[in-house]
Design a protein around this motif. Sequence first.
Motif, mmCIF file in Angstrom:
data_model
loop_
_atom_site.group_PDB
_atom_site.id
_atom_site.type_symbol
_atom_site.label_atom_id
_atom_site.label_comp_id
_atom_site.label_asym_id
_atom_site.label_seq_id
_atom_site.Cartn_x
_atom_site.Cartn_y
_atom_site.Cartn_z
ATOM 1 N N GLN A 1 -1.434 8.208 0.994
ATOM 2 C CA GLN A 1 -2.048 9.352 0.320
ATOM 3 C C GLN A 1 -0.968 10.385 -0.007
ATOM 4 O OE1 GLN A 1 -5.993 8.294 2.930
ATOM 5 N NE2 GLN A 1 -5.407 10.447 2.894
ATOM 6 N N TRP A 2 -0.474 10.318 -1.236
ATOM 7 C CA TRP A 2 0.650 11.163 -1.653
ATOM 8 C C TRP A 2 0.208 12.548 -2.135
ATOM 9 C CZ3 TRP A 2 5.166 9.718 -0.046
ATOM 10 C CH2 TRP A 2 5.433 8.355 0.142
ATOM 11 N N ASP A 3 -0.902 12.605 -2.879
ATOM 12 C CA ASP A 3 -1.367 13.894 -3.387
ATOM 13 C C ASP A 3 -2.869 13.808 -3.644
ATOM 14 O OD1 ASP A 3 -1.769 12.702 -5.996
ATOM 15 O OD2 ASP A 3 0.360 13.014 -6.420
ATOM 16 N N ASP A 4 -3.436 14.847 -4.271
ATOM 17 C CA ASP A 4 -4.893 14.881 -4.476
ATOM 18 C C ASP A 4 -5.309 14.401 -5.855
ATOM 19 O OD1 ASP A 4 -4.084 16.970 -6.054
ATOM 20 O OD2 ASP A 4 -5.269 18.508 -5.035
ATOM 21 N N SER A 5 -4.397 13.767 -6.598
ATOM 22 C CA SER A 5 -4.766 13.206 -7.896
ATOM 23 C C SER A 5 -5.521 11.894 -7.701
ATOM 24 C CB SER A 5 -3.517 12.976 -8.753
ATOM 25 O OG SER A 5 -2.683 11.994 -8.157
ATOM 26 N N GLU A 6 -6.006 11.323 -8.800
ATOM 27 C CA GLU A 6 -6.786 10.098 -8.707
ATOM 28 C C GLU A 6 -6.000 9.012 -7.977
ATOM 29 O OE1 GLU A 6 -9.642 7.368 -11.589
ATOM 30 O OE2 GLU A 6 -7.863 8.302 -12.441
ATOM 31 N N TYR A 7 -6.691 8.301 -7.089
ATOM 32 C CA TYR A 7 -6.094 7.248 -6.264
ATOM 33 C C TYR A 7 -4.945 7.770 -5.390
ATOM 34 C CZ TYR A 7 -8.757 4.359 -9.532
ATOM 35 O OH TYR A 7 -9.762 3.817 -10.312
ATOM 36 N N ALA A 8 -5.016 9.041 -5.056
ATOM 37 C CA ALA A 8 -4.088 9.668 -4.108
ATOM 38 C C ALA A 8 -2.629 9.600 -4.538
ATOM 39 C CB ALA A 8 -4.251 9.031 -2.717
ATOM 40 N N SER B 1 0.795 -1.225 0.000
ATOM 41 C CA SER B 1 0.000 0.000 0.000
ATOM 42 C C SER B 1 0.829 1.277 0.000
ATOM 43 C CB SER B 1 -0.926 0.014 1.235
ATOM 44 O OG SER B 1 -1.797 -1.080 1.236
ATOM 45 N N PHE B 2 2.134 1.174 -0.232
ATOM 46 C CA PHE B 2 2.980 2.358 -0.105
ATOM 47 C C PHE B 2 3.069 3.150 -1.409
ATOM 48 C CE2 PHE B 2 7.238 4.445 0.472
ATOM 49 C CZ PHE B 2 6.855 5.270 1.513
ATOM 50 N N ASN B 3 3.576 2.544 -2.463
ATOM 51 C CA ASN B 3 3.693 3.259 -3.741
ATOM 52 C C ASN B 3 3.837 2.252 -4.869
ATOM 53 O OD1 ASN B 3 3.954 5.609 -5.409
ATOM 54 N ND2 ASN B 3 6.152 5.237 -5.524
ATOM 55 N N ASP B 4 2.977 2.374 -5.878
ATOM 56 C CA ASP B 4 2.956 1.453 -7.025
ATOM 57 C C ASP B 4 3.690 2.089 -8.196
ATOM 58 O OD1 ASP B 4 2.340 -0.341 -9.049
ATOM 59 O OD2 ASP B 4 0.309 0.441 -9.324
ATOM 60 N N SER B 5 4.730 1.434 -8.683
ATOM 61 C CA SER B 5 5.557 2.011 -9.752
ATOM 62 C C SER B 5 5.131 1.598 -11.156
ATOM 63 C CB SER B 5 7.021 1.609 -9.557
ATOM 64 O OG SER B 5 7.199 0.225 -9.821
ATOM 65 N N ILE C 1 -6.194 15.229 2.882
ATOM 66 C CA ILE C 1 -5.110 14.670 3.686
ATOM 67 C C ILE C 1 -4.141 13.954 2.759
ATOM 68 C CG2 ILE C 1 -4.512 13.115 5.580
ATOM 69 C CD1 ILE C 1 -7.402 13.440 6.608
ATOM 70 N N ASN C 2 -3.012 14.586 2.476
ATOM 71 C CA ASN C 2 -2.010 13.962 1.607
ATOM 72 C C ASN C 2 -0.643 14.594 1.855
ATOM 73 O OD1 ASN C 2 -1.590 16.197 -0.520
ATOM 74 N ND2 ASN C 2 -3.824 15.868 -0.618
ATOM 75 N N VAL C 3 0.384 13.900 1.412
ATOM 76 C CA VAL C 3 1.762 14.333 1.665
ATOM 77 C C VAL C 3 2.053 15.683 1.019
ATOM 78 C CG1 VAL C 3 4.182 13.818 1.156
ATOM 79 C CG2 VAL C 3 2.670 12.008 2.007
#
Length: 557
Positions: free
Chosen positions: A426-433, A25-29, A451-453
């Motif tokens: 939740q990294w940013d406010d784009s789709e799927y955070a 759940s951290f970051n999908d490349s 709520i995002n980085v």
Amino acid sequence: MNSTSRSTDREWWKEAVVYQIYPQSFNDSNGDGVGDIPGIIEKVDYLDALGVDVVWLNPVYESPMADNGYDIADYRSIHPEYGTVNDWERLLEELHDRDIRLIMDLVVNHTSDEHEWFQRSRRGDPEYEDYYYWREGDPEEPPNNWESFFGGPAWSWDDEREAWYLHLFDEKQPDLNWRNPDVRDDIFDMMTWWLDKGIDGFRMDVINLISKTEGLPDGETGTPTIGTEHFADGPRLGEYLDEMNERVLSNYDVMTVGEMAGGMTAEDAEPYVGEDGPLSMIIHFEHVHADVGEGGKWDVVELDLDELRSSLHDWQTVMAEDGWNCLYLDNHDQPRAVSRFGDDGEYREESAKMLATFLFTLQGTPFVFQGQEIGMTNTTFEDPEKVRDVESKNFLNAARDRGESFEDVRPLLEARSRDNARTPMQWDDSEYAGFTDGEPWIHVNDNYTEINVEAARADGDSIWQYYRELIDLREEREVFVYGEYELLLPDHDDVYAYRRTLDEEALLVVCNFFEGEPTVELPVEDANLLLGNYPDLPDEQNDEIELRPYEARIYER
């Protein structure tokens, strides 16, 4: 008040801040909806900017994923969805280049039923037939009354071997038989293999379950998990851990964190930590049971501050002379702390900062779970299809068997499900955070647009910035790490307060755990206000402090 003496033994892991990564759940490349190791590599600079010293990586080994990687099919291979061994080696290199250490999850109470050891054991291969707990008998009558932590019997019938096998968790997670020296040999060889690759230690999953009472007798009924007295802190646990230390751990400069399930107390933990113990510290559960009723995990009650304070005070006191504490409020198995111990609505930022203050100022090593540093909250389940966690599914199915509907138990799932901690970062406010370009394996929390980085790092007064301040203070001031602990206001209904002292340096910490506005008397008249979670802090103090909802303050003298 009771005070504690400090341990003077300096260790790098005592001075560290640990960041836990749940890779799925951290970051999908690559856009497949599942987080992966290359995705973690993309965020190594983020970890460096936050200021953490150690990454604890949840399991990335080859697995059928019945329990999200805690069912390991091959200890020396990387799960294909996460990447390759080369990816993992690059991650280790990137972390070490930034002076960030890496500890791996060690899951050796059980394996997957797809592990070669189990496959050969169920076939009756003489070399492996005793690698697990097998019992012959009536296919309709389990060998004893033990229950799984995930609900239901702790035994499953295997048609191929025509016998029962023990699993304290999911039926696809058979328990290893540590009485067999060949099992221990294989585990110790595997641990050495990973340490020789350059890792900096292990977090050991439910390590106190590896010894079971001889004969596997029935457990006492009426307990949340029947049989716990026979499989938690068993008779040979100390022997097995000492052997592990002698044969493996003592050969390396490592951090070892043992998760101890089933009601481990500070007094119980003493033999396993400290100068003569095999472990650096222990993950216990006493303090996160302060909002758990007599019925166990799914019995949700209001936070009992007296219970929380009493538990942590005991661990602070007992571990002071010859031991060390693991400090945590969030992890992959717990609901989000701000939703659980704070207020994820009106006072989300204040309560998240208060909990961070609390986490970083007790004696021990703080553990930060991904998203905690931006105040991520519990999620919602509009329908049962959103439930992914095997434990939560089992709970839901058992409720339905009792005639209850999804809506009946939905509040409990939203309060307790492990899925709360596993929604995407939740990294940013784009789709799927910003977690993935594809369809995520689990739903994204609806509040990711706020709520995002990205938003947190742009806000100078955010929860993220507050974590940065705490991490910097802990690095700069040894009193945060090695200071003595003294409890203040031991009976206050709303406030947890304590003092940390080291030589001439002293901190006084006061945390209001609720939305009331209590007034307390503490010796702060000649103290400086070092940090607080409200922007408009008073310039002058006297010994009478008026606290606002979820307010936290750190004074120095």
